[in-house]
Design an enzyme around this catalytic site. Structure first.
Site, PDB file in Angstrom:
ATOM      1  N   GLY A 230       0.787  -1.223   0.000  1.00  0.00           N
ATOM      2  CA  GLY A 230       0.000   0.000   0.000  1.00  0.00           C
ATOM      3  C   GLY A 230       0.818   1.271   0.000  1.00  0.00           C
ATOM      4  O   GLY A 230       0.251   2.363   0.019  1.00  0.00           O
ATOM      5  N   GLY A 273       3.864  -3.782  -3.613  1.00  0.00           N
ATOM      6  CA  GLY A 273       3.777  -4.061  -5.046  1.00  0.00           C
ATOM      7  C   GLY A 273       4.021  -2.782  -5.829  1.00  0.00           C
ATOM      8  O   GLY A 273       5.038  -2.591  -6.486  1.00  0.00           O
ATOM      9  N   ARG A 274       3.058  -1.865  -5.682  1.00  0.00           N
ATOM     10  CA  ARG A 274       3.092  -0.626  -6.448  1.00  0.00           C
ATOM     11  C   ARG A 274       4.405   0.140  -6.294  1.00  0.00           C
ATOM     12  O   ARG A 274       4.977   0.621  -7.271  1.00  0.00           O
ATOM     13  CB  ARG A 274       1.932   0.269  -5.986  1.00  0.00           C
ATOM     14  CG  ARG A 274       1.748   1.541  -6.798  1.00  0.00           C
ATOM     15  CD  ARG A 274       0.714   2.471  -6.132  1.00  0.00           C
ATOM     16  NE  ARG A 274      -0.416   1.744  -5.613  1.00  0.00           N
ATOM     17  CZ  ARG A 274      -1.531   1.470  -6.302  1.00  0.00           C
ATOM     18  NH1 ARG A 274      -1.664   1.922  -7.510  1.00  0.00           N
ATOM     19  NH2 ARG A 274      -2.509   0.779  -5.747  1.00  0.00           N
ATOM     20  N   ARG A 309      -6.754   1.622 -14.671  1.00  0.00           N
ATOM     21  CA  ARG A 309      -6.853   2.527 -13.537  1.00  0.00           C
ATOM     22  C   ARG A 309      -7.599   3.829 -13.827  1.00  0.00           C
ATOM     23  O   ARG A 309      -8.416   4.265 -13.011  1.00  0.00           O
ATOM     24  CB  ARG A 309      -5.469   2.801 -12.933  1.00  0.00           C
ATOM     25  CG  ARG A 309      -4.795   1.537 -12.389  1.00  0.00           C
ATOM     26  CD  ARG A 309      -3.521   1.814 -11.619  1.00  0.00           C
ATOM     27  NE  ARG A 309      -3.773   2.409 -10.332  1.00  0.00           N
ATOM     28  CZ  ARG A 309      -3.719   3.703 -10.060  1.00  0.00           C
ATOM     29  NH1 ARG A 309      -3.338   4.567 -10.983  1.00  0.00           N
ATOM     30  NH2 ARG A 309      -4.007   4.150  -8.868  1.00  0.00           N
ATOM     31  N   TYR A 313     -10.778   3.854 -11.487  1.00  0.00           N
ATOM     32  CA  TYR A 313     -10.662   4.702 -10.294  1.00  0.00           C
ATOM     33  C   TYR A 313     -10.636   6.194 -10.633  1.00  0.00           C
ATOM     34  O   TYR A 313     -10.421   7.012  -9.738  1.00  0.00           O
ATOM     35  CB  TYR A 313      -9.356   4.406  -9.533  1.00  0.00           C
ATOM     36  CG  TYR A 313      -9.102   2.969  -9.165  1.00  0.00           C
ATOM     37  CD1 TYR A 313      -9.962   2.283  -8.318  1.00  0.00           C
ATOM     38  CD2 TYR A 313      -7.968   2.318  -9.637  1.00  0.00           C
ATOM     39  CE1 TYR A 313      -9.688   0.968  -7.959  1.00  0.00           C
ATOM     40  CE2 TYR A 313      -7.696   1.003  -9.276  1.00  0.00           C
ATOM     41  CZ  TYR A 313      -8.559   0.338  -8.443  1.00  0.00           C
ATOM     42  OH  TYR A 313      -8.290  -0.954  -8.078  1.00  0.00           O
ATOM     43  N   CYS A 340     -15.904   0.173 -26.498  1.00  0.00           N
ATOM     44  CA  CYS A 340     -17.227   0.803 -26.513  1.00  0.00           C
ATOM     45  C   CYS A 340     -17.726   1.075 -25.103  1.00  0.00           C
ATOM     46  O   CYS A 340     -18.734   0.517 -24.649  1.00  0.00           O
ATOM     47  CB  CYS A 340     -18.224  -0.069 -27.270  1.00  0.00           C
ATOM     48  SG  CYS A 340     -17.878  -0.062 -29.021  1.00  0.00           S
TER      49      CYS A 340
HETATM   50  C1  LIG Z   1      -2.573  -5.917  -3.443  1.00  0.00           C
HETATM   51  C2  LIG Z   1      -1.924  -6.387  -2.211  1.00  0.00           C
HETATM   52  C3  LIG Z   1      -0.640  -5.943  -1.874  1.00  0.00           C
HETATM   53  C4  LIG Z   1       0.137  -4.933  -2.687  1.00  0.00           C
HETATM   54  O1  LIG Z   1      -0.424  -3.688  -2.672  1.00  0.00           O
HETATM   55  P1  LIG Z   1       0.358  -2.433  -3.303  1.00  0.00           P
HETATM   56  O2  LIG Z   1      -0.627  -1.324  -3.166  1.00  0.00           O
HETATM   57  O3  LIG Z   1       0.649  -2.767  -4.715  1.00  0.00           O
HETATM   58  O4  LIG Z   1       1.597  -2.235  -2.510  1.00  0.00           O
HETATM   59  C5  LIG Z   1      -0.061  -6.458  -0.734  1.00  0.00           C
HETATM   60  N1  LIG Z   1      -0.716  -7.358   0.036  1.00  0.00           N
HETATM   61  C6  LIG Z   1      -1.943  -7.814  -0.253  1.00  0.00           C
HETATM   62  C7  LIG Z   1      -2.580  -8.795   0.640  1.00  0.00           C
HETATM   63  C8  LIG Z   1      -2.595  -7.332  -1.382  1.00  0.00           C
HETATM   64  O5  LIG Z   1      -3.822  -7.766  -1.669  1.00  0.00           O
END
Ligand SMILES: *Cc1c(COP(=O)(O)O)cnc(C)c1O
Length: 419
Positions: A230, A273-274, A309, A313, A340
């Site tokens: 996150g 991740g992000r 995205r 969002y 479409c």
């Molecule tokens: C999606 C997810 C992440 C990664 O989130 P990011 O926003 O990309 O850092 C980590 N843990 C869990 C359980 C997730 O579902």
């Protein structure tokens, strides 16, 4: 800041040749940038011994990227059977895999426990008796409910489907212990794309408080806490970047305090991740149509199947037109795909330099939750993925989808049932 100046300086000069050779559209990822971010994260937590980043596979599930993560010493956060299989393809086994499913199925458990296993992160107390065999190490995902506020992408924890409620936690660990669990983890994931580092520090503080409480109630120590992912990135040039150093400082202080009053320090896990790959990818498209009606539309050769995205969002993704200075008088346009659906727009009322048919556009920060989120509605196919390697070569790491892929599920053996 969106795309780094360094990546821009390396990518833009070669872009026409890359586009001519591979054809547009494509996502292209920056190995150098990914390695730099990963190394920086590792260094910040180096004094913690057991720190472990589990790259969230769903952000960019490409084996070539996972291989780089593995070379950085990272494990993998998987939330589906396919993600587990993908991470195992690059050789990850056992505790290098964190399996965080929700609404977990029997098949999920089977795959998670097979082939060297994985760290099981249970999403509910009702799953304890459903685990086919309780592993020695078990983790629970914690949902603090009204004790914490989430943010706009993940939402309010009270309404979130994830995790074990506060009042169920003690019973959850107790039930796992009764089934043979001997080592324990505690996980949470509350926010997405959160750029305030204090939020993450508070999350660790919260986990440590819960660890103190459960530890005292049940007489157990926590092997690890997992603060989830996150961590946010600046999609818009005016947004302040996430302060990774300040976050690490704050977290280390929380862990020191825990060590001082509890006599031990659990390992720290993270599932970013992000933050790891988001800024290190861009979607390169070509303008193929220019339409002037009530607004000016720049039609490009990709659609929201390549990047959900903005449509999903309302997310901002910065766009540059290489070779056209941002100092040119701008015009205000919508940059659109061909699906479409009227939300198939990469940019809304965006000031951009005048764009001609044939121009390349660089849609930025697509290295996480970009290609991976794509879908095939309206028969729109996902583009290829490329890697700009540290040695300067450009490598194809996923081919584009074809209509044959789209029709593949229509090939099956005929069967009917007359009930
Ligand atoms: C999606 C997810 C992440 C990664 O989130 P990011 O926003 O990309 O850092 C980590 N843990 C869990 C359980 C997730 O579902």
């Amino acid at each position: 800041m969106p795309m780094s100046p360094d990546y821009r300086d390396r990518l833009f000069p070669i872009l026409p040749e890359v586009a001519a050779h591979f054809g547009t559209p494509f996502h292209i990822y920056d190995e150098t940038g990914i390695r730099e971010t990963g190394t920086r994260l590792r260094r910040l937590f180096a004094r913690l011994g057991g720190f472990q980043e589990y790259y969230a596979v769903k952000a960019l599930p490409n084996p070539r990227i996972l291989q780089i993560m593995q070379e950085l010493g990272f494990g993998f956060d998987c939330s589906s059977v396919a993600e587990l299989l993908l991470a195992r393809q690059v050789g990850a086994r056992g505790e290098a895999l964190m399996f965080t499913s929700n609404n977990t199925s029997a098949e999920d458990f089977h795959t998670a426990l097979a082939d060297g296993g994985s760290l099981l992160n249970l999403d509910d107390i009702s799953l304890v008796p459903k685990v086919p065999r309780m592993p020695e190490t078990i983790c629970f995902r914690y949902n603090p409910g009204p004790r914490r506020s989430g943010n706009s992408i993940i939402g309010n924890p009270v309404e979130a489907k994830y995790g074990v409620a506060h009042h169920q936690l003690i019973d959850a660990y107790r039930a796992a212990m009764a089934r043979g669990a001997r080592r324990f983890g505690l996980h949470t994931m509350l926010a997405s794309n959160e750029r305030n580092h204090l939020y993450m520090v508070q999350t660790v503080e919260m986990l440590l408080e819960v660890a103190r409480w459960i530890g005292a109630e049940l007489g157990i120590r926590f092997d690890f806490i997992n603060m989830g992912g996150g961590l946010g990135i600046a999609y818009h040039p005016d947004e302040a970047p996430f302060d990774l150093e300040a976050m690490a400082d704050g977290i280390l202080r929380q862990l020191d305090a825990f060590g001082a009053d509890q006599g031990y320090v659990p390992r720290l896990f993270m599932e970013s991740g992000r933050y790891m790959t988001g800024p290190h990818g861009v979607l390169v498209v070509r303008a193929i149509n220019r339409k002037e009606i009530y607004r000016t539309y720049i039609g490009v050769d990709a659609s929201m199947s390549a990047l959900m995205r903005p449509g999903m969002y309302g997310a901002y993704h910065h766009i540059e037109v290489p070779g056209k200075s941002a100092d040119l008088p701008v015009e205000t346009v919508d940059v659109v795909g061909s699906l479409c659906e009227n939300n198939d727009k990469f940019a809304l009322q965006r000031p951009l330099p005048p764009i001609d048919e044939g121009d390349l556009l660089v849609i930025q920060d697509t290295g996480a939750h970009g290609h991976a989120m794509g879908f095939n509605y309206n028969g729109k196919l996902r583009p290829k993925e490329l890697l700009l390697r540290a040695d300067g070569r450009v490598e194809l790491i996923r081919r584009a989808e074809t209509v044959e892929d789209y029709f593949a599920t229509l090939q099956f053996e005929a069967q009917t049932l007359l009930p």
